[in-house]
Scaffold this motif. Structure first.
Motif, mmCIF file in Angstrom:
data_model
loop_
_atom_site.group_PDB
_atom_site.id
_atom_site.type_symbol
_atom_site.label_atom_id
_atom_site.label_comp_id
_atom_site.label_asym_id
_atom_site.label_seq_id
_atom_site.Cartn_x
_atom_site.Cartn_y
_atom_site.Cartn_z
ATOM 1 N N THR A 168 12.278 10.741 12.169
ATOM 2 C CA THR A 168 13.138 9.992 11.252
ATOM 3 C C THR A 168 12.347 9.103 10.286
ATOM 4 O O THR A 168 12.916 8.566 9.337
ATOM 5 N N LEU A 169 11.030 8.915 10.543
ATOM 6 C CA LEU A 169 10.218 8.125 9.621
ATOM 7 C C LEU A 169 9.777 8.919 8.400
ATOM 8 O O LEU A 169 9.390 8.332 7.388
ATOM 9 N N MET A 170 9.842 10.245 8.460
ATOM 10 C CA MET A 170 9.307 11.083 7.389
ATOM 11 C C MET A 170 10.120 10.878 6.107
ATOM 12 O O MET A 170 11.350 10.946 6.116
ATOM 13 N N GLY A 171 9.388 10.579 5.028
ATOM 14 C CA GLY A 171 10.033 10.391 3.742
ATOM 15 C C GLY A 171 10.653 9.035 3.533
ATOM 16 O O GLY A 171 11.172 8.754 2.447
ATOM 17 N N GLY A 172 10.627 8.157 4.535
ATOM 18 C CA GLY A 172 11.232 6.840 4.434
ATOM 19 C C GLY A 172 10.279 5.793 3.895
ATOM 20 O O GLY A 172 9.160 6.094 3.457
ATOM 21 N N PRO A 173 10.689 4.511 3.967
ATOM 22 C CA PRO A 173 9.841 3.439 3.415
ATOM 23 C C PRO A 173 8.517 3.271 4.139
ATOM 24 O O PRO A 173 7.519 2.911 3.519
ATOM 25 N N VAL A 174 8.479 3.494 5.463
ATOM 26 C CA VAL A 174 7.213 3.383 6.192
ATOM 27 C C VAL A 174 6.264 4.505 5.772
ATOM 28 O O VAL A 174 5.074 4.285 5.526
ATOM 29 N N TRP A 175 6.824 5.718 5.676
ATOM 30 C CA TRP A 175 6.035 6.868 5.210
ATOM 31 C C TRP A 175 5.470 6.587 3.811
ATOM 32 O O TRP A 175 4.297 6.851 3.533
ATOM 33 N N ASP A 176 6.301 6.031 2.940
ATOM 34 C CA ASP A 176 5.863 5.715 1.581
ATOM 35 C C ASP A 176 4.739 4.679 1.605
ATOM 36 O O ASP A 176 3.783 4.772 0.827
ATOM 37 N N ALA A 177 4.825 3.661 2.501
ATOM 38 C CA ALA A 177 3.772 2.642 2.597
ATOM 39 C C ALA A 177 2.457 3.258 3.053
ATOM 40 O O ALA A 177 1.382 2.895 2.545
ATOM 41 N N TRP A 178 2.516 4.197 4.012
ATOM 42 C CA TRP A 178 1.296 4.881 4.453
ATOM 43 C C TRP A 178 0.638 5.623 3.276
ATOM 44 O O TRP A 178 -0.560 5.558 3.055
ATOM 45 N N GLU A 179 1.477 6.372 2.551
ATOM 46 C CA GLU A 179 0.967 7.197 1.463
ATOM 47 C C GLU A 179 0.308 6.335 0.380
ATOM 48 O O GLU A 179 -0.775 6.652 -0.121
ATOM 49 N N ARG A 180 0.958 5.202 0.035
ATOM 50 C CA ARG A 180 0.406 4.326 -0.995
ATOM 51 C C ARG A 180 -0.886 3.660 -0.509
ATOM 52 O O ARG A 180 -1.827 3.460 -1.275
ATOM 53 N N CYS A 181 -0.919 3.292 0.770
ATOM 54 C CA CYS A 181 -2.112 2.648 1.321
ATOM 55 C C CYS A 181 -3.298 3.603 1.304
ATOM 56 O O CYS A 181 -4.420 3.214 0.982
ATOM 57 N N VAL A 182 -3.065 4.879 1.654
ATOM 58 C CA VAL A 182 -4.134 5.883 1.607
ATOM 59 C C VAL A 182 -4.613 6.063 0.167
ATOM 60 O O VAL A 182 -5.812 6.231 -0.098
ATOM 61 N N ALA A 183 -3.661 5.989 -0.784
ATOM 62 C CA ALA A 183 -4.003 6.255 -2.174
ATOM 63 C C ALA A 183 -4.809 5.129 -2.813
ATOM 64 O O ALA A 183 -5.791 5.373 -3.516
ATOM 65 N N ASP A 184 -4.381 3.849 -2.589
ATOM 66 C CA ASP A 184 -5.041 2.756 -3.313
ATOM 67 C C ASP A 184 -5.825 1.792 -2.426
ATOM 68 O O ASP A 184 -6.446 0.850 -2.912
ATOM 69 N N GLY A 185 -5.792 1.999 -1.072
ATOM 70 C CA GLY A 185 -6.565 1.145 -0.181
ATOM 71 C C GLY A 185 -6.050 -0.276 -0.081
ATOM 72 O O GLY A 185 -6.770 -1.165 0.375
ATOM 73 N N MET A 186 -4.792 -0.530 -0.463
ATOM 74 C CA MET A 186 -4.230 -1.872 -0.422
ATOM 75 C C MET A 186 -3.263 -1.999 0.755
ATOM 76 O O MET A 186 -2.474 -1.092 1.027
ATOM 77 N N PRO A 187 -3.313 -3.144 1.497
ATOM 78 C CA PRO A 187 -2.395 -3.329 2.637
ATOM 79 C C PRO A 187 -0.961 -3.508 2.170
ATOM 80 O O PRO A 187 -0.701 -3.947 1.044
ATOM 81 N N ARG A 188 -0.018 -3.204 3.061
ATOM 82 C CA ARG A 188 1.399 -3.337 2.747
ATOM 83 C C ARG A 188 2.178 -3.760 3.991
ATOM 84 O O ARG A 188 1.714 -3.565 5.112
ATOM 85 N N GLN A 189 3.366 -4.301 3.727
ATOM 86 C CA GLN A 189 4.277 -4.684 4.813
ATOM 87 C C GLN A 189 5.664 -4.164 4.479
ATOM 88 O O GLN A 189 6.132 -4.277 3.340
ATOM 89 N N VAL A 190 6.319 -3.591 5.476
ATOM 90 C CA VAL A 190 7.651 -3.020 5.305
ATOM 91 C C VAL A 190 8.588 -3.638 6.336
ATOM 92 O O VAL A 190 8.234 -3.754 7.510
#
Length: 618
Positions: A168-190
C-alpha cells in the motif's frame, strides 16, 4: 533583514578577507566552505567537514570538489536564486553508485550501524528497471528494535521488497519521498499520514510519520507509529503523576526550553504560558537555599551530576523539590544541553521535619510519661497511618493492624507498605527496624518513604528494592540501625506473588483451611553488609487465598519459642478460612493475639479477590 541579504553580507566579508585568492587550492577550499556556510547559516567547520565527506564518498580530491562548488555558487547571479539553488544541488549531489542491493559488504556495514544505533530504522536500496527508472525498493538492513504492525521483526524483512511487505506504500507520499531523496540527496519528512494494512492480523488503519535521509546509494527510513507514541506518552504521564515529578530540557545553544506536563503541575503553571525562564525559576528559590543551589551549580560546571533538594515559593505555598540534572557537553566539557528531573518531595520533607520536632519534644520531656504517651501517638500517626477499614487494591483486599508495645515509651520501628507500583503491579511490604525509640522510628520512616518512591520511579522487583534499602542503611554511617523486611510484588492479572526477604519471618499462606509457612529465599539483614544479594521466590495466590505478613512481635514471647508462637496464629488462619467468613481479612486481623509487652507488632493480611463480575463482600 532578509536571509538572502545575510548571505551576501557574509560573502562580501569573505571577499574582503580572502582577497579573491582563487588560485590557491587551500584558499579555494576555505572560500567554498565560507560561502557554503554563509548560504546555509551553518558554521564554517561544519561546511568543511561536509565538503570533505562528500569528496571522500565520491573518491575525489577535496580541492577539486571545492573548485566545482565555487563555480556553482559564484555563477552568474542574474540567473536568480532558483538557478543558484539548482547549481548548488548539482555540485553537491553524490554521484550515482554502482552498488547493488546484493552488495554484501555494503549491506553488512549498514546492518552493523543500525545494530549499534537501535530504533525503528530501515535501509532501502532502489531496484531499477529498464531506463534506470525505480520500480521497487529492497530492504538491505533493519534496526534490531523494529517490529512492524503485523509483528514481523527487522530481521524478517531484510532481503524482501517493499511491494511484497508494504504494497500500500507504492506510489504514495512515502514512496515519493524515497524517490526524491535518491534523486537529490536531500532529507525529507512525511506525515502524519494514514497507513492501511492489507494483513488480517494487523490493525486496518493507523497513523504514521516517516523521516527519510540519504545513505550511500539508498535511503535510511525511520518510522514513528503514533498509536505506539500515544501509549508511551500515556505511560510517561502516569509515571509523572504517580511520582509527583516532571522533566525539563534546556538547549543552551538555541535557548529553547521544553517542559513535560508533570513539570507544569509541579510548578502549578498553565502550559499555555510556556516554561519559566531560568531567571524566573531562580527567583522562586527561598533565599536561605540559594547557597545550596549555588554549590550544586559549581559542581555541575565541573562535570558532576547535580542532585539536590531545595525549597521554592509558589504562590502562598512553600514546596520542597528534589532536582537531578545532567548535561550533554561539548569536547571542552562545556554543557550545551541540560536535562533535569524535578520531584515534589514536600510530603516526605514535611514528615522528616515533623519527626525532628517530635524527637526534640521527646528528649525534652522524657521524664514525663504522660507527655511520652501523647508524643508516641502523634509519632505513629505521622509516620505510620493505619487504615481503620480494609483497603482495596487491584484484585486484592488488604487489612493492616498495628499493636504498640504495652510499654508505650518503647516506640518501635515496625512498618508496612501496600500500594500500586509504577508498572501497575502491587507492592506489599512489612519490616522491622532494630531497637526502639525515635531513632528507630526515624529509620523506619526513611525505609518506608524510600520504598514507596523507588516502587513508583525505579523498580518493583523485590530483590532490587531490598538491595536499594540495604545500600541506604549501610551508607548511613555510624549509629544507623539494621532492619528486617519482606517485600512482595503481586501481579493482579495472574495472581503471582514474587517475594524476597532480608532476615525476616516468611509470609503465611492459607488455602482451603490449611496454612503453610512459605520457604524463605536467601537474604541478609538490611544495613549489615555493603553489597548484599537477595534471592526471590514465587507463589500463586488463588481467589480466596489469604496471605499474612507480620513482624516478629506477633509470635515472639520470652516464655516460648517462635515455633510455639506460630501455633495460635496458624489456628486462627485455618479456622477463618474454613468458616468462609464474609470478611476474612478483617476477621483475621481482629482475632490475632494481643500486643507483645516488649515489642511493637505490625500485621498485613491480604486476600485475592475474584474477577469483578464474581466479586462478593470478601
Amino acid at each position: 533583514m532578509e536571509p538572502s541579504q545575510n548571505y551576501f553580507d557574509r560573502l562580501a566579508d569573505l571577499d574582503a578577507r580572502l582577497g579573491r585568492a582563487r588560485g590557491d587550492d587551500a584558499m579555494a577550499l576555505e572560500r567554498a566552505a565560507g560561502i557554503l556556510a554563509g548560504r546555509t547559516s551553518c558554521r564554517i567547520a561544519e561546511a568543511h567537514a561536509y565538503l570533505r565527506r562528500i569528496a571522500a564518498e565520491q573518491g575525489r580530491e577535496v580541492f577539486e570538489l571545492a573548485a566545482e562548488v565555487l563555480a556553482a555558487l559564484e555563477g552568474d547571479a542574474e540567473d536568480g536564486p532558483e538557478r543558484l539553488r539548482a547549481a548548488v544541488a548539482s555540485a553537491l549531489r553524490p554521484p550515482r553508485r554502482t552498488h547493488s542491493p546484493a552488495d554484501g559488504d555494503w549491506a553488512r556495514v549498514t546492518q552493523q550501524v543500525l545494530d549499534a544505533l537501535g530504533g525503528s530504522h530501515t535501509v532501502l536500496m532502489p531496484v531499477r528497471g529498464a531506463g534506470g527508472r525505480i520500480e521497487d525498493y529492497v530492504f538491505t538492513a533493519a534496526g534490531p528494535e523494529l517490529v512492524d504492525i503485523s509483528g514481523r521483526r527487522g530481521t524478517e524483512i531484510v532481503g524482501l521488497r517493499v511491494s511484497e511487505v508494504y504494497p500500500t506504500l507504492m506510489g504514495g507520499p512515502v514512496w515519493d519521498a524515497w524517490e526524491r531523496c535518491v534523486a537529490d540527496g536531500m532529507p525529507r519528512q512525511v506525515g502524519p499520514i494514514p497507513y492501511v494494512s492489507v494483513l488480517p492480523r494487523a490493525p486496518a488503519e493507523m497513523s504514521i510519520s516517516v523521516q527519510v535521509r540519504p545513505v550511500g546509494p539508498g535511503v535510511i527510513n525511520t518510522w514513528v507509529r503514533h498509536d505506539v507514541e500515544t501509549r508511551l506518552e500515556v505511560r510517561s504521564s502516569q509515571t509523572e503523576r504517580l511520582g509527583n515529578l516532571g522533566w525539563g530540557e534546556w538547549d543552551l545553544v538555541t535557548g529553547e526550553i521544553t517542559w513535560s506536563p508533570g513539570l507544569y503541575r509541579v510548578y502549578e503553571r498553565d502550559p499555555a504560558g510556556g516554561p519559566l525562564s531560568q531567571q524566573a525559576l531562580d527567583a522562586l528559590t527561598l533565599p536561605e537555599d540559594v547557597p545550596v543551589r549555588a554549590q550544586a551549580a559549581a559542581d555541575f560546571a565541573r562535570g558532576r551530576t547535580a542532585d539536590l533538594t531545595y525549597r521554592v515559593r509558589i504562590g502562598a505555598r512553600v514546596k520542597h523539590l528534589r532536582m537531578i540534572a545532567d548535561a550533554v557537553r561539548d569536547s571542552g566539557g562545556r554543557p550545551v544541553k541540560v536535562f533535569g528531573v524535578f520531584q515534589d518531595v514536600t510530603a516526605r520533607e514535611t514528615t522528616r521535619i515533623q519527626l525532628a520536632r517530635v524527637e526534640e519534644e521527646l528528649l525534652e520531656h522524657r521524664r514525663s510519661l504522660e507527655v511520652e504517651h501523647r508524643l508516641a501517638a502523634e509519632l505513629q500517626h505521622i509516620v505510620l497511618p493505619i487504615p481503620a477499614e480494609p483497603i482495596d487494591l487491584p484484585r486484592l483486599r488488604v487489612a493492616v493492624r498495628y499493636l504498640p508495645a504495652v510499654q508505650a515509651q518503647r516506640v518501635g520501628g515496625d512498618w508496612y507498605h501496600a500500594a500500586i507500583a509504577g508498572d501497575g503491579s502491587v507492592v506489599l511490604a512489612i519490616g522491622d527496624v532494630a531497637g526502639h525509640g525515635v531513632r528507630a522510628a526515624a529509620c523506619m520512616a526513611q525505609l518506608r518513604h524510600a520504598l514507596a518512591a523507588l516502587a513508583v520511579t525505579t523498580t518493583s522487583d523485590p530483590a532490587e528494592l531490598l538491595s536499594h534499602l540495604n545500600h541506604l542503611l549501610y551508607v548511613g554511617g555510624e549509629g544507623t540501625s539494621t532492619a528486617t523486611a519482606v517485600v512482595g510484588r503481586y501481579l493482579p492479572d495472574t495472581g503471582e506473588l514474587r517475594w524476597a526477604q532480608a532476615g525476616h519471618p516468611p509470609p503465611l499462606h492459607t488455602r482451603g483451611g490449611r496454612t503453610i509457612e512459605l520457604d524463605r529465599p536467601h537474604g541478609p539483614l538490611l544495613g549489615a553488609v555493603p553489597a548484599a544479594a537477595y534471592g526471590t521466590a514465587a507463589v500463586t495466590i488463588e481467589p480466596g487465598d489469604l496471605l499474612l505478613l507480620y513482624t516478629d512481635g506477633l509470635v515472639e514471647r520470652r516464655d516460648r519459642t517462635l515455633r510455639e508462637g506460630l501455633i495460635p496464629v496458624i489456628s486462627i488462619l485455618d479456622r477463618t478460612s474454613a468458616q468462609r467468613s464474609p470478611q476474612p481479612v478483617a476477621d483475621v486481623i481482629t482475632q490475632l493475639p494481643d500486643a507483645n509487652p516488649h515489642d511493637d507488632t505490625c500485621v498485613l493480611a491480604a486476600r485475592r479477590l475474584p474477577v469483578p463480575a464474581e466479586s462478593g463482600h470478601g
